[in-house]
Scaffold this motif. Structure first.
Motif, short mmCIF file in Angstrom:
data_model
loop_
_atom_site.label_atom_id
_atom_site.label_comp_id
_atom_site.label_asym_id
_atom_site.label_seq_id
_atom_site.Cartn_x
_atom_site.Cartn_y
_atom_site.Cartn_z
N HIS A 1 1.03 1.62 9.74
CA HIS A 1 -0.01 0.77 9.16
C HIS A 1 -0.45 -0.32 10.13
O HIS A 1 0.37 -0.88 10.86
CB HIS A 1 0.51 0.12 7.87
CG HIS A 1 0.77 1.10 6.76
ND1 HIS A 1 1.87 1.91 6.73
CD2 HIS A 1 0.05 1.39 5.65
CE1 HIS A 1 1.85 2.66 5.63
NE2 HIS A 1 0.75 2.36 4.96
N GLU B 1 -12.59 -6.55 3.27
CA GLU B 1 -13.80 -6.32 2.49
C GLU B 1 -14.83 -5.59 3.35
O GLU B 1 -14.86 -5.74 4.56
CB GLU B 1 -14.39 -7.66 2.01
CG GLU B 1 -13.44 -8.50 1.17
CD GLU B 1 -13.19 -7.91 -0.20
OE1 GLU B 1 -14.05 -7.12 -0.66
OE2 GLU B 1 -12.14 -8.21 -0.79
N LYS C 1 -2.65 -3.13 -2.46
CA LYS C 1 -2.28 -2.82 -3.84
C LYS C 1 -1.44 -3.94 -4.46
O LYS C 1 -1.54 -4.21 -5.66
CB LYS C 1 -1.49 -1.51 -3.89
CG LYS C 1 -2.36 -0.30 -3.53
CD LYS C 1 -1.66 1.00 -3.82
CE LYS C 1 -2.62 2.18 -3.58
NZ LYS C 1 -1.99 3.49 -3.90
N LYS D 1 -13.15 -0.39 4.69
CA LYS D 1 -11.95 -1.17 4.46
C LYS D 1 -11.38 -0.86 3.06
O LYS D 1 -12.10 -0.40 2.17
CB LYS D 1 -12.24 -2.67 4.56
CG LYS D 1 -12.87 -3.11 5.87
CD LYS D 1 -11.88 -3.03 7.02
CE LYS D 1 -12.49 -3.57 8.31
NZ LYS D 1 -11.53 -3.55 9.43
N LYS D 2 -10.09 -1.16 2.89
CA LYS D 2 -9.52 -0.96 1.57
C LYS D 2 -8.66 -2.16 1.19
O LYS D 2 -8.12 -2.86 2.06
CB LYS D 2 -8.70 0.33 1.50
CG LYS D 2 -7.49 0.39 2.41
CD LYS D 2 -6.76 1.72 2.16
CE LYS D 2 -5.50 1.82 3.02
NZ LYS D 2 -4.75 3.07 2.72
N PRO D 3 -8.51 -2.41 -0.10
CA PRO D 3 -7.73 -3.57 -0.54
C PRO D 3 -6.23 -3.26 -0.56
O PRO D 3 -5.82 -2.09 -0.60
CB PRO D 3 -8.24 -3.81 -1.96
CG PRO D 3 -8.62 -2.44 -2.43
CD PRO D 3 -9.16 -1.72 -1.22
N THR E 1 -7.05 -1.98 8.87
CA THR E 1 -7.43 -1.06 7.78
C THR E 1 -7.91 -1.82 6.54
O THR E 1 -8.70 -1.30 5.75
CB THR E 1 -6.22 -0.18 7.40
OG1 THR E 1 -5.74 0.48 8.56
CG2 THR E 1 -6.58 0.84 6.33
N TYR E 2 -7.45 -3.06 6.39
CA TYR E 2 -7.63 -3.77 5.12
C TYR E 2 -8.67 -4.87 5.22
O TYR E 2 -8.85 -5.50 6.26
CB TYR E 2 -6.29 -4.35 4.66
CG TYR E 2 -5.21 -3.29 4.55
CD1 TYR E 2 -5.07 -2.54 3.40
CD2 TYR E 2 -4.38 -3.01 5.64
CE1 TYR E 2 -4.11 -1.54 3.30
CE2 TYR E 2 -3.42 -2.02 5.56
CZ TYR E 2 -3.29 -1.28 4.38
OH TYR E 2 -2.34 -0.29 4.30
N ASP F 1 0.87 -1.17 0.00
CA ASP F 1 0.00 0.00 0.00
C ASP F 1 0.91 1.22 0.00
O ASP F 1 2.13 1.09 0.14
CB ASP F 1 -0.92 -0.01 1.23
CG ASP F 1 -2.09 0.96 1.10
OD1 ASP F 1 -2.26 1.58 0.02
OD2 ASP F 1 -2.85 1.09 2.07
#
Length: 449
Positions: free
Chosen positions: A428, A435, A443, A439-441, A432-433, A111
């Motif tokens: 980090h 679904e 990279k 949330k975010k995927p 945070t990650y 990320d």
């Protein structure tokens, strides 16, 4: 190098501590140590070879009484066939290789601000147990220092004078460098092997260099990972389309250039359709070099009338057990096969996974052979004697591995490193990650090395 009488536990602890220091030294400091070792050994040549001569004298007496094998005596001779010169050259060759430590082999952007790298690093502490072969001390010391590993060496009693002389020189050389003396230790305590094999807390890898019995004993008596091979049962398949002169030259080199080596030829498989065209010339060339050929009925019949009477005494009947025997001398087992498939099947059942070769003019058959044989080295139209760290450009080697994981074949610097993952972030957290809302995927973006 520390010539130590310390207990195996204390030696392992000291090596473990030294390995942590050695792993942090820059390449320049490790290279300086190799330069010092080379200079020290070169200066002490006469003294070391004199010590080796004393070992050889006792070994020859022991061989005459059946206590030692002739192949072991041959391996002990440090002045034979340029072995001394190769040992010294190997030190400088290793020094001049690229630093194997700290090489980045993967970079991934997980990320923004979160980067993962995979970096090569030393294994830690190596335990090398060897018979004869006094040059092993210099080989191991060079590779261990260059790769940032500590090493404990335990040699056989047949080479005591040699390895004590070498170790004293290396110890004096290391005193002038940043490499801790305890990073390379030669254990002289009697009956120390099993105690060393119990030190799985401090020792990370065992490398045996010696007989089948030694290697099998070690593999059965330690929890520490073992890198090595028990046998060097190397085979060559002589296919009908091979060039006669080339085939004879390769067979002679594979068998006679150093019969006591683990990469020498032990079994020859001849395609039946090559018995009349290729086998007589090859057989005569081998016998002329002193090889005793143990043949099956077909191979024997094909040459009996074509070999001069003065050489016929070198032709014997093969026994089934010969195909499972590492002769380590000028004896060769010969078997007739119908073709490539039977040759491959024989090798995969009776071979040791060391090095096997095919002699043929057919690229299609060669590639099939090399894909089908299960071995660390598979060759096309080349001598099995090429299975060697120096010849591969590794500088030298700690040994040959027939393992299927980690290092395989001649083991040089790359085989003495592993890797770690380093993750650099900026606060980090995993929460945070994922679904779903908020949330975010990841990279997972591949970056250039």
């Amino acid at each position: 190098m520390s010539l130590t009488n310390a207990s195996p536990v204390d030696a392992a602890k000291a090596a473990n501590g030294a390995s942590r220091i050695l792993a942090t030294l820059p390449a320049s400091a490790r290279n300086d140590a190799l330069t010092a070792i080379h200079a020290g050994l070169a200066e002490a040549r006469d003294e070391i070879l004199a010590a080796n001569a004393r070992d050889l004298e006792l070994a020859r007496v022991a061989a005459e009484s059946g206590q030692l094998s002739q192949s072991l005596v041959s391996r002990l001779d440090l002045g034979k066939k340029g072995k001394w010169e190769d040992m010294l050259k190997g030190i400088l060759d290793v020094r001049d290789l690229e630093d194997p430590v700290g090489q980045i082999t993967l970079r991934t952007k997980l990320d923004d601000g979160l980067e993962l790298t995979r970096v090569t690093c030393p294994i830690g502490v190596l335990l090398i147990i060897f018979e004869a072969r006094p040059e092993v001390i210099a080989n191991i010391a060079s590779l261990a220092v260059k790769s940032g590993n500590a090493a404990i060496l335990k040699g056989g009693k047949e080479s005591t004078e040699s390895f004590v002389a070498i170790s004293k020189v290396i110890s004096a050389a290391l005193e002038k460098t940043q490499v801790p003396n305890d990073a390379i230790q030669l254990v002289t305590t009697r009956d120390a092997i099993q105690q060393l094999l119990d030190q799985d807390r401090y020792i990370d890898l065992v490398i045996p260099r010696g007989s089948n019995e030694l290697v099998r004993h070690i593999k059965s008596n330690t929890k520490i990972p073992v890198l090595g091979h028990a046998d060097g049962l190397c085979s060559i398949f002589l296919e009908q389309s091979a060039d006669p002169n080339m085939a004879a030259e390769i067979l002679v080199d594979s068998k006679t250039s150093y019969p006591a080596a683990c990469n020498s030829l032990e079994t020859l498989l001849i395609q039946e359709s090559a018995l009349e065209s290729l086998w007589p010339g090859a057989a005569e060339a081998l016998i002329a070099k002193g090889v005793t050929i143990r043949c099956d009925a077909k191979a024997k019949a094909a040459i009996t009338s074509k070999i001069s009477s003065d050489l016929s005494s070198k032709i014997e009947d093969v026994q089934d057990s010969d195909f499972d025997t590492e002769f380590l001398n000028l004896t060769l087992a010969v078997k007739t096969v119908s073709g490539l498939d039977e040759a491959v099947a024989h090798i995969n059942v009776h071979g040791s996974g060391h090095t096997d070769a095919i002699l043929t003019s057919s690229s299609e058959l060669a590639e099939k052979f090399m894909s089908s044989v299960i071995a660390a080295g598979v060759y096309w139209n080349a001598s099995t004697r090429f299975a060697d760290g120096m010849r591969y450009g590794f500088g030298t080697e700690v040994g040959i591995s027939t393992n299927k994981i980690h290092a395989r074949g001649p083991v040089g610097l790359d085989g003495l490193t592993t890797y770690m993952y380093k993750l650099r972030g900026q606060g980090h957290v995993t929460a945070t990650y994922g679904e779903g809302p908020g949330k975010k995927p990841f990279k997972h973006e591949k970056l250039t090395l």
